[in-house]
Design an enzyme around this catalytic site. Structure first.
Site, PDB file in Angstrom:
ATOM      1  N   ASP A  98       0.794  -1.229   0.000  1.00  0.00           N
ATOM      2  CA  ASP A  98       0.000   0.000   0.000  1.00  0.00           C
ATOM      3  C   ASP A  98       0.832   1.287   0.000  1.00  0.00           C
ATOM      4  O   ASP A  98       0.399   2.315  -0.479  1.00  0.00           O
ATOM      5  CB  ASP A  98      -0.935   0.020   1.221  1.00  0.00           C
ATOM      6  CG  ASP A  98      -0.186  -0.212   2.533  1.00  0.00           C
ATOM      7  OD1 ASP A  98       1.055  -0.346   2.510  1.00  0.00           O
ATOM      8  OD2 ASP A  98      -0.837  -0.269   3.598  1.00  0.00           O
ATOM      9  N   HIS A  99       2.058   1.237   0.511  1.00  0.00           N
ATOM     10  CA  HIS A  99       2.811   2.484   0.697  1.00  0.00           C
ATOM     11  C   HIS A  99       3.588   2.931  -0.537  1.00  0.00           C
ATOM     12  O   HIS A  99       4.052   4.060  -0.583  1.00  0.00           O
ATOM     13  CB  HIS A  99       3.803   2.333   1.855  1.00  0.00           C
ATOM     14  CG  HIS A  99       3.191   2.500   3.213  1.00  0.00           C
ATOM     15  ND1 HIS A  99       2.213   1.666   3.692  1.00  0.00           N
ATOM     16  CD2 HIS A  99       3.428   3.404   4.198  1.00  0.00           C
ATOM     17  CE1 HIS A  99       1.880   2.047   4.919  1.00  0.00           C
ATOM     18  NE2 HIS A  99       2.597   3.102   5.245  1.00  0.00           N
ATOM     19  N   ASP A 163       3.333  -1.076  11.651  1.00  0.00           N
ATOM     20  CA  ASP A 163       2.867   0.247  11.249  1.00  0.00           C
ATOM     21  C   ASP A 163       2.209   0.860  12.472  1.00  0.00           C
ATOM     22  O   ASP A 163       1.476   0.186  13.194  1.00  0.00           O
ATOM     23  CB  ASP A 163       1.863   0.148  10.101  1.00  0.00           C
ATOM     24  CG  ASP A 163       1.594   1.515   9.516  1.00  0.00           C
ATOM     25  OD1 ASP A 163       2.186   1.840   8.472  1.00  0.00           O
ATOM     26  OD2 ASP A 163       0.824   2.275  10.132  1.00  0.00           O
ATOM     27  N   ARG A 451      -1.647  12.437  10.229  1.00  0.00           N
ATOM     28  CA  ARG A 451      -0.403  13.153  10.583  1.00  0.00           C
ATOM     29  C   ARG A 451      -0.253  14.411   9.757  1.00  0.00           C
ATOM     30  O   ARG A 451      -0.692  14.456   8.611  1.00  0.00           O
ATOM     31  CB  ARG A 451       0.819  12.252  10.312  1.00  0.00           C
ATOM     32  CG  ARG A 451       0.797  11.045  11.173  1.00  0.00           C
ATOM     33  CD  ARG A 451       2.179  10.505  11.480  1.00  0.00           C
ATOM     34  NE  ARG A 451       2.009   9.665  12.630  1.00  0.00           N
ATOM     35  CZ  ARG A 451       2.358   8.374  12.690  1.00  0.00           C
ATOM     36  NH1 ARG A 451       2.976   7.805  11.669  1.00  0.00           N
ATOM     37  NH2 ARG A 451       2.136   7.689  13.780  1.00  0.00           N
ATOM     38  N   SER A 646       5.933   7.340  13.221  1.00  0.00           N
ATOM     39  CA  SER A 646       5.947   6.048  12.540  1.00  0.00           C
ATOM     40  C   SER A 646       6.624   4.942  13.335  1.00  0.00           C
ATOM     41  O   SER A 646       7.446   5.173  14.212  1.00  0.00           O
ATOM     42  CB  SER A 646       6.676   6.242  11.221  1.00  0.00           C
ATOM     43  OG  SER A 646       7.167   5.037  10.724  1.00  0.00           O
ATOM     44  N   ARG A 648       8.588   2.940  11.695  1.00  0.00           N
ATOM     45  CA  ARG A 648       9.698   2.533  10.814  1.00  0.00           C
ATOM     46  C   ARG A 648      10.982   2.312  11.607  1.00  0.00           C
ATOM     47  O   ARG A 648      11.520   3.230  12.220  1.00  0.00           O
ATOM     48  CB  ARG A 648       9.888   3.544   9.679  1.00  0.00           C
ATOM     49  CG  ARG A 648      10.276   4.931  10.101  1.00  0.00           C
ATOM     50  CD  ARG A 648      10.168   5.934   8.951  1.00  0.00           C
ATOM     51  NE  ARG A 648       8.783   6.283   8.700  1.00  0.00           N
ATOM     52  CZ  ARG A 648       8.363   7.461   8.244  1.00  0.00           C
ATOM     53  NH1 ARG A 648       9.201   8.405   7.965  1.00  0.00           N
ATOM     54  NH2 ARG A 648       7.075   7.687   8.067  1.00  0.00           N
TER      55      ARG A 648
HETATM   56  C1  MIC Z   1       3.103   6.483   8.636  1.00  0.00           C
HETATM   57  O1  MIC Z   1       1.903   6.714   8.642  1.00  0.00           O
HETATM   58  O2  MIC Z   1       3.960   7.256   9.106  1.00  0.00           O
HETATM   59  C2  MIC Z   1       3.579   5.181   8.041  1.00  0.00           C
HETATM   60  C3  MIC Z   1       4.282   5.487   6.785  1.00  0.00           C
HETATM   61  O3  MIC Z   1       2.476   4.367   7.746  1.00  0.00           O
HETATM   62  C4  MIC Z   1       4.498   4.508   9.059  1.00  0.00           C
HETATM   63  C5  MIC Z   1       5.132   3.290   8.582  1.00  0.00           C
HETATM   64  C6  MIC Z   1       6.329   3.495   7.718  1.00  0.00           C
HETATM   65  O4  MIC Z   1       7.074   4.444   7.899  1.00  0.00           O
HETATM   66  O5  MIC Z   1       6.534   2.652   6.844  1.00  0.00           O
HETATM   67  C7  MIC Z   1       3.818   4.199  10.393  1.00  0.00           C
HETATM   68  O6  MIC Z   1       2.838   4.808  10.722  1.00  0.00           O
HETATM   69  O7  MIC Z   1       4.320   3.353  11.145  1.00  0.00           O
HETATM   70 FE1  SF4 Z   2      -0.641   4.745   5.005  1.00  0.00          FE
HETATM   71 FE2  SF4 Z   2       0.394   5.452   7.371  1.00  0.00          FE
HETATM   72 FE3  SF4 Z   2      -1.039   7.176   5.898  1.00  0.00          FE
HETATM   73 FE4  SF4 Z   2      -2.239   5.167   7.025  1.00  0.00          FE
HETATM   74  S1  SF4 Z   2      -1.206   6.827   8.082  1.00  0.00           S
HETATM   75  S2  SF4 Z   2      -2.564   5.861   4.940  1.00  0.00           S
HETATM   76  S3  SF4 Z   2      -0.724   3.541   6.894  1.00  0.00           S
HETATM   77  S4  SF4 Z   2       0.939   6.284   5.376  1.00  0.00           S
END
Ligand code: MIC
Ligand code: SF4
Length: 758
Positions: A98-99, A163, A451, A646, A648
């Protein structure tokens, strides 16, 4: 263990089968009635009799029912799993693509482009999933959290996901915790998931939402009250009559964004709304099973009657008085009523015009959300209005997308000018080929995401992002301005007539049912012996991992401070996403983004500092590379809630790879602290936070007594100033004995490897 596109009823029956007995045991052990979160946790303890249960102190070993990973974090998780020497994963696990889909044209074209551009990574994920018995959800099938809610989540279950928004499944009564890949590897290799026994925050909801207020406003309010760090170490449990008045998907929105207050997870108790959602998503047998144990899928009655006795903190919110809110910019806890944004923007000098409006994401793309947003669009189109700004929609899953298309809701949104993007993260994570503005153009975007950190959506520091409900995003897109309150202000149609928007009308679930589903999931083959996993040694997207070296037994002496961050330093600042997502499977290449978003506390510059080996100013990743090549160990300093956001683990693995020995901060976000520990980096906090201010650019720091690292005992540190004077201070750590073992071994994975004999 068959890996299927949904949770097998046998698994759920096993969880429910032991539930009554475990609840009884929990009541006996704690000597009091239990909250719902406690029941679920106790039902998943590896050692329910022996486990210490001291809130905020004990580390608990839990056995989650499943693991979910999204493509941007699954790569590193599965690269680590591959080094552990196991033939298959020990618990049902899935990967969701999805990312990595970039928003450029529209959903269809962007998906095709992603399939081509990311083919190496998708092939890797598909083959590694097939090899180790992991279910694989193809690109286009949807965003991890939405697919999990539709397919896998069940009341009273427990899962972890790589995630931070994994708690979305709390909308279906699941304890769902966001973790780094190394934690997922523990569980996939049969070890327990280890987490601090949480403190409990109760949110007592009364009344009912009405008018323009939406589930999103509940969490925007909670975030305003608790701030971005107020939920750290806690599970947020929602209860009360107001909780029961919310749809399951509305509950999921609230739990999803609990990540923004740092909570371990958030959840609601099982109720009729969850039953309706399970039925609508084809899982009526789970409803029947849950109904049979319903008394254990909620808090004991005493809890709702006298919550202050059971929770560490209780927040009361009357939904009937909740105003539509909007938060931002730069931080998810800066909320105000929509009606107050115009005045604030004028006072702050923010642009009043909106440059783009975005609806959807894992947070807000349910059928209910889209019906409410579409009802506004329909009325606007009927009155000759179109959006005054770019408007984009990211559906959460193919199932939702196909259903809202069938029901004419996408057409309603398209009629006012919306573009429908792929069922993927897209602009929520910087996967947005934006051409209308460049760095330096102050501009405002409004989203229904979760976010709003600087640079997150489009990579531009000059973009100010505000987060609100989908219906408010659509209303603001029609106005094209932030000083618009849909409840009181009128829009002007092309012919000059005034149009007033009506209260959004939503439908909780599609009356004609969800569109049928089935495409997008690949079960691993029964015979996996012939599956090869290829990682080309010359690839710039994937790189096999080398184990990190074990600690050499010596204290850390005279470490240079590679980076001292001032203010917010989220994982987006430490390891940026957007264009860097393509290197998520290549540790060396992604280390090129290390700290590029961090604000240098010595100079105020972003992403650069002084190389102590040659005295020149360089980008942080270049300094890190230089220290690494020169064999110079180093440390980093941070402020409050360091590593917010995140899950990550790249934000911990990159410093580790480049030779960081310690990260010393005023306070940590939970997942990031856990990720540092897992990778063998010392995560320390100042015993006296004011010591942060005394650390200068050319200082060296020694961390001593490491051979005697002991739980709950501070570590002695010394700052040596350039003139030779020294300042001693103490730093705290939160490692238990096992975690001290990870540090010594050079990372938790080395312990798993040793146990597997590899
Ligand atoms: C996000 O919303 O910041 C992400 C991208 O989904 C991350 C995961 C990632 O950095 O791959 C998260 O929320 O953990
Ligand atoms: Fe994707 Fe993270 Fe955004 Fe949700 S918050 S849509 S998991 S990047």
């Amino acid at each position: 263990m068959a890996i299927t596109a949904s949770t097998p009823i046998e698994l759920i029956n096993a969880v429910y089968g032991r539930l009554p007995e475990r609840v009884e045991l929990g009541r006996r052990r704690l000597g009091r009635p239990l909250t719902f979160a406690e029941k679920v946790l106790i039902n998943h303890l590896r050692d329910a009799e022996g486990q210490e249960l001291e809130r905020g102190r004990s580390y608990a070993d839990l056995d989650p029912d499943r693991v979910a990973m999204q493509d941007a974090t699954a790569q590193m998780a599965l690269l680590q799993f591959m080094t552990a020497g196991l033939p298959e994963v020990a618990v049902p696990s899935t990967v969701h693509c999805d990312h990595l889909i970039q928003a450029r044209e529209d959903g269809r074209i962007d998906l095709l482009a992603a399939l081509e551009n990311n083919s190496e990574v998708y092939d890797f994920l598909e083959s590694v999933s097939a090899k180790f018995g992991v279910g694989f959800w193809k690109p286009g099938s949807g965003i991890i959290h939405q697919v999990v809610l539709e397919q896998y989540a069940f009341p009273g279950g427990m899962m972890i996901g790589t995630d931070s928004h994994t708690p979305n499944a709390g909308g279906l009564g699941m304890v769902a915790i966001g973790v780094g890949g190394a934690d997922a590897v523990d569980v996939m290799t049969g070890f327990p998931f280890n987490v601090r026994w949480p403190t409990l925050i109760g949110v007592h909801l009364t009344g009912e939402l009405d008018g323009w207020s939406a589930a999103k406003d509940v969490i925007l309010k909670v975030a305003e009250v608790l701030t971005v760090k107020g939920g750290t170490g806690a599970i947020v449990e929602y209860f009360g009559p107001g909780a029961r008045s919310l749809s399951a998907t509305g509950k999921a929105t609230i739990c999803n964004m609990g990540a923004e207050i740092g909570a371990t997870t958030s959840l609601f108790a099982y109720d009729d709304a969850m039953g309706r959602y399970l039925d609508a998503t084809g899982r009526a047998e789970i409803t029947t099973a849950a109904d049979a144990v319903a008394e254990h899928l909620r808090a004991d009655d005493e809890v709702e009657a006298d919550p202050e006795r059971f929770f560490d903190q209780v927040i009361h919110i009357d939904l009937s008085t909740l105003e539509p809110l909007i938060n931002g910019p730069h931080t998810p806890d800066r909320a105000r009523p929509v009606s107050a944004l115009g005045a604030e923007a004028t006072a702050e000098g923010w642009p009043l015009e909106i440059s783009a409006a975005l609806v959807g994401s894992c947070t807000n793309s349910s059928y209910e959300d889209i019906t409410r947003a579409a009802s506004i669009a329909r009325l606007a189109a009927a009155n000759g209005l179109t959006a005054k700004t770019e408007l984009m929609v990211t559906p959460g899953s193919e199932r939702v997308r196909a259903t809202i298309e069938r029901d004419g809701l996408l057409a309603d949104l398209e009629a006012i000018g919306a573009t429908v993007l792929a069922n993927a993260c897209g602009p929520c994570i910087g996967q947005w080929a934006r051409h209308d503005v460049v760095e330096g153009d102050a501009n405002v975007i409004v989203t229904s995401y979760n976010r709003n950190f600087p640079k997150r959506n489009d990579g531009l520091a000059s973009t100010l992002a505000f987060v609100t409900s989908p219906e408010t995003v659509v209303a603001m897109a029609l106005a094209g301005r932030v000083d618009f309150d849909p409840r009181t202000d009128a829009l002007i149609a092309a012919d000059g007539t005034e149009v007033r928007l009506e209260i959004p009308v939503g439908e909780e679930l599609p009356s004609a049912g969800f569109e049928s589903w089935g495409t997008g999931f690949l079960a691993p083959p029964v015979d996996r012996s012939g599956v090869d996993v290829n990682v080309s040694p010359t690839s710039d997207r994937l790189q096999l991992l080398e184990p990190f070296a074990a600690w050499d037994g010596n204290d850390f002496l005279d470490l240079p401070v590679l980076m001292k961050a001032s203010g917010k330093c989220t994982t987006d600042h430490i390891s940026a996403a957007g264009p860097w997502l393509k290197y998520r499977g290549h540790l060396e290449n992604i280390s090129g983004n290390l700290f590029i978003g961090a604000t240098n506390a010595f100079t105020g510059a972003t992403g650069e500092g002084k190389d102590q080996l040659d005295g020149t100013t360089k980008s942080f990743p270049d300094i890190a590379k230089h220290y690494h090549q020169a064999g110079q160990p180093w440390m980093a300093i941070g402020d409050e809630n360091y590593g917010e956001g995140s899950s990550r683990e790249h934000a911990a693995m990159e410093p580790r790879f480049r030779g960081a020995r310690a990260v010393l901060v005023r306070s940590f976000a939970r997942i990031h602290e856990a990720n540092l520990k897992k990778q063998g980096v010392l995560g320390l906090t100042f015993a006296d936070p004011s010591v942060y201010d005394t650390i200068g650019e050319d200082d060296r720091i020694s961390i001593t007594g490491l051979a005697d690292l002991t739980p709950d005992v501070p570590v002695a540190c010394v700052i040596t100033k350039p003139d030779g004077t020294t300042v001693t201070f103490e730093a705290l750590h939160t490692m238990n004995d096992e975690q001290i073992g990870w540090f010594r071994a050079g990372g938790a994975l080395n312990i798993i490897r040793a146990r597997q004999g590899v």
